[in-house]
Design an enzyme around this catalytic site. Structure first.
Site, PDB file in Angstrom:
ATOM      1  N   ASP A 175      35.771  32.958  40.660  1.00  0.00           N
ATOM      2  CA  ASP A 175      35.451  34.006  39.704  1.00  0.00           C
ATOM      3  C   ASP A 175      36.648  34.298  38.810  1.00  0.00           C
ATOM      4  O   ASP A 175      37.775  33.942  39.126  1.00  0.00           O
ATOM      5  CB  ASP A 175      35.087  35.293  40.445  1.00  0.00           C
ATOM      6  CG  ASP A 175      33.707  35.201  41.058  1.00  0.00           C
ATOM      7  OD1 ASP A 175      32.981  34.255  40.712  1.00  0.00           O
ATOM      8  OD2 ASP A 175      33.367  36.079  41.877  1.00  0.00           O
ATOM      9  N   LYS A 197      32.701  35.696  35.423  1.00  0.00           N
ATOM     10  CA  LYS A 197      31.748  36.483  34.648  1.00  0.00           C
ATOM     11  C   LYS A 197      32.455  37.692  34.061  1.00  0.00           C
ATOM     12  O   LYS A 197      33.166  38.400  34.749  1.00  0.00           O
ATOM     13  CB  LYS A 197      30.606  36.963  35.541  1.00  0.00           C
ATOM     14  CG  LYS A 197      29.516  35.932  35.677  1.00  0.00           C
ATOM     15  CD  LYS A 197      28.464  36.379  36.648  1.00  0.00           C
ATOM     16  CE  LYS A 197      28.986  36.241  38.063  1.00  0.00           C
ATOM     17  NZ  LYS A 197      27.978  36.402  39.087  1.00  0.00           N
ATOM     18  N   MET A 310      33.532  48.997  39.322  1.00  0.00           N
ATOM     19  CA  MET A 310      32.935  48.715  38.008  1.00  0.00           C
ATOM     20  C   MET A 310      32.632  50.000  37.252  1.00  0.00           C
ATOM     21  O   MET A 310      31.599  50.131  36.608  1.00  0.00           O
ATOM     22  CB  MET A 310      31.659  47.878  38.178  1.00  0.00           C
ATOM     23  CG  MET A 310      31.938  46.519  38.800  1.00  0.00           C
ATOM     24  SD  MET A 310      30.456  45.599  39.219  1.00  0.00           S
ATOM     25  CE  MET A 310      30.155  46.157  40.886  1.00  0.00           C
TER      26      MET A 310
HETATM   27  N1  SAH Z   1      34.006  41.729  45.626  1.00  0.00           N
HETATM   28  C1  SAH Z   1      34.970  42.560  44.939  1.00  0.00           C
HETATM   29  C2  SAH Z   1      34.330  43.505  43.943  1.00  0.00           C
HETATM   30  C3  SAH Z   1      33.661  42.813  42.780  1.00  0.00           C
HETATM   31  S1  SAH Z   1      33.035  43.952  41.613  1.00  0.00           S
HETATM   32  C4  SAH Z   1      35.771  43.347  45.971  1.00  0.00           C
HETATM   33  O1  SAH Z   1      35.410  43.350  47.161  1.00  0.00           O
HETATM   34  O2  SAH Z   1      36.791  43.951  45.589  1.00  0.00           O
HETATM   35  C5  SAH Z   1      34.367  44.040  40.477  1.00  0.00           C
HETATM   36  C6  SAH Z   1      35.021  45.402  40.534  1.00  0.00           C
HETATM   37  O3  SAH Z   1      35.923  45.465  41.620  1.00  0.00           O
HETATM   38  C7  SAH Z   1      35.866  45.731  39.331  1.00  0.00           C
HETATM   39  O4  SAH Z   1      35.084  46.210  38.268  1.00  0.00           O
HETATM   40  C8  SAH Z   1      36.772  46.799  39.888  1.00  0.00           C
HETATM   41  O5  SAH Z   1      36.114  48.030  39.970  1.00  0.00           O
HETATM   42  C9  SAH Z   1      36.991  46.314  41.309  1.00  0.00           C
HETATM   43  N2  SAH Z   1      38.251  45.535  41.436  1.00  0.00           N
HETATM   44  C10 SAH Z   1      38.380  44.259  41.809  1.00  0.00           C
HETATM   45  N3  SAH Z   1      39.681  43.887  41.856  1.00  0.00           N
HETATM   46  C11 SAH Z   1      40.384  44.976  41.495  1.00  0.00           C
HETATM   47  C12 SAH Z   1      41.777  45.245  41.349  1.00  0.00           C
HETATM   48  N4  SAH Z   1      42.700  44.311  41.573  1.00  0.00           N
HETATM   49  N5  SAH Z   1      42.141  46.498  40.966  1.00  0.00           N
HETATM   50  C13 SAH Z   1      41.219  47.447  40.737  1.00  0.00           C
HETATM   51  N6  SAH Z   1      39.905  47.240  40.863  1.00  0.00           N
HETATM   52  C14 SAH Z   1      39.485  46.027  41.234  1.00  0.00           C
END
Ligand code: SAH
Length: 398
Positions: A175, A197, A310
């Site tokens: 991703d 995406k 998100m």
């Molecule tokens: N599977 C991922 C989430 C995917 S949805 C997980 O478990 O973290 C994507 C969202 O995750 C982003 O919009 C944000 O809200 C959050 N996110 C992912 N990585 C991040 C990071 N390094 N810092 C802050 N938010 C993060």
């Protein structure tokens, strides 16, 4: 037959070595290679598989370092796999009298489903695959897919299993959220395919991702499907596994550190706290529709923490809805952008300031919004990267 001289008296040790030489007894003088007729290697023990590492006595610390590397790379399942081969050895030999055919058989067993089942701790299923392979001979090797959580960005947050999967991958479907630092730990010659995406603009459709996984696995490759954070938290990991199960492709899952857990840790925000919060919720605030279906009354309860994923586009709405359903306007909020990465930025404000922050704060994805009493602790407990910005300071500067 064998002696070890380990006294603190070098004259005694030298004497032992000399007597040993005279009588043809092997002697190891600890840490003195010149006096030793054998050297004790560092070992990685996955009995019956044992790996010995030796620097010939000249750099034991380096040998130990190499041992640690191998320890983390060669997981415990190698012992079970070796044991399985031990039990099947004579049957395999009888079934494949030709050496080249036997080698092909072993190649397939160690890289394919037999090893996969052993790693998944399913000994019966591993025996079954072994029997099938011995009886039917080498069929085209079936590949498999490992769904791997890459964590939030800091490569140090990868699990050992994730690292192993990356180092054994033939193909990596990753991703956009997966950091370059993490990707750089993958096997050099693995094929990397970005299926990233963007919120809104879908770069590669889910159907296409499914198709890619299937094609590569059917071609016998070790596929790693690499996702940001944890694959089962807002990662569509469930859908991808359902698809693989439907098509009879073997899979494994390696969990990752999800954004809420990482952002809490790296911003100095304990998500639960005896004095401030008894529960945590992970909530998606992806778009208008999902915002409408949330149970705002429940989320507006005090003394609990909500981590919104998100949520960048919906920041203002989040604040309004929570206050509208009874959460105190002064409830602390932390917005963590790029959690655990060098460019991490934490902004501290309150629910009622969220709308203004959304307009003027320049908040960018990926960002996690932590709402709850615990968010205020970041002011004291932050330890990573830049100090948190506070909304008051931002406003004063404006
Ligand atoms: N599977 C991922 C989430 C995917 S949805 C997980 O478990 O973290 C994507 C969202 O995750 C982003 O919009 C944000 O809200 C959050 N996110 C992912 N990585 C991040 C990071 N390094 N810092 C802050 N938010 C993060």
């Amino acid at each position: 037959m064998l002696a070890v001289a380990a006294t603190s008296d070098s004259a005694v040790n030298a004497h032992v070595a000399a007597v040993g030489r005279e009588r043809n007894v092997l002697v190891n003088v600890v840490d003195v290679a010149e006096l030793s007729s054998f050297i004790v290697p560092a070992i990685v023990d996955r009995s019956p598989l044992v790996i010995a590492i030796s620097s010939g006595g000249v750099a034991p610390v380096l040998a130990r370092l190499v041992r640690e590397r191998l320890e983390s790379l060669i997981d415990e399942s190698y012992g079970s796999l070796t044991g399985l081969f031990e039990r099947w050895r004579s049957r395999i030999k009888a079934a494949f009298p030709d050496v080249a055919a036997r080698r092909r058989f072993y190649e397939q067993a160690v890289r394919g489903l037999v090893a996969q089942r052993v790693r998944a701790r399913q000994p019966e299923s591993a025996e079954h695959e072994m029997r099938a392979l011995v009886e039917c001979g080498a069929t085209p090797r079936a590949g498999s897919v490992i769904l791997v959580g890459a964590g939030p960005g800091d490569p140090g947050l990868l699990t050992l299993n994730a690292l192993r999967a990356l180092q054994q991958a033939d193909v990596i479907l990753h991703d956009r959220l997966v950091s370059e630092d993490v990707l750089s730990l993958a096997r050099r010659d693995a094929e990397r395919i970005s299926v990233g995406k963007m919120a809104g603009g879908h770069a590669v459709g889910q159907g296409r991702i499914h198709k890619l996984m299937l094609e590569h696995a059917r071609a016998g490759r070790n596929v790693v499907r690499l996702k940001g954070g944890d694959p089962f938290i807002f990662g569509r990991g469930g859908e991808e596994l359902e698809f693989l199960a439907e098509h009879g492709i073997a899979f494994e899952v390696v969990p990752g550190i999800t954004a809420a857990v990482a952002c809490g840790a790296y911003a100095g925000i304990p998500l639960t706290h005896r004095d401030h919060s008894q529960s945590v919720r992970l909530v998606t605030a992806h778009c208008g529709e999902s915002l409408d279906t949330l149970d705002w009354l429940a989320l507006a309860q005090e003394r609990q923490t909500t981590a919104f994923y998100m949520g960048v586009a919906g920041l203002a709405t989040l604040g309004e809805r929570l206050i509208g359903h009874g959460r105190a306007a002064a409830t602390p909020v932390a917005v963590v952008e790029n959690g655990s990465r060098p460019e991490q930025r934490v902004t501290l404000c309150t629910l009622e300031a969220l709308a203004d922050l959304a307009r003027t704060g320049g908040i960018r994805s990926p960002a996690l919004v932590i709402v709850g009493e615990v968010a205020a602790l970041a002011a004291r407990l932050h330890w990573f990267g830049a100090s948190p910005r506070t909304w008051d300071a931002l406003r004063a500067a404006a």
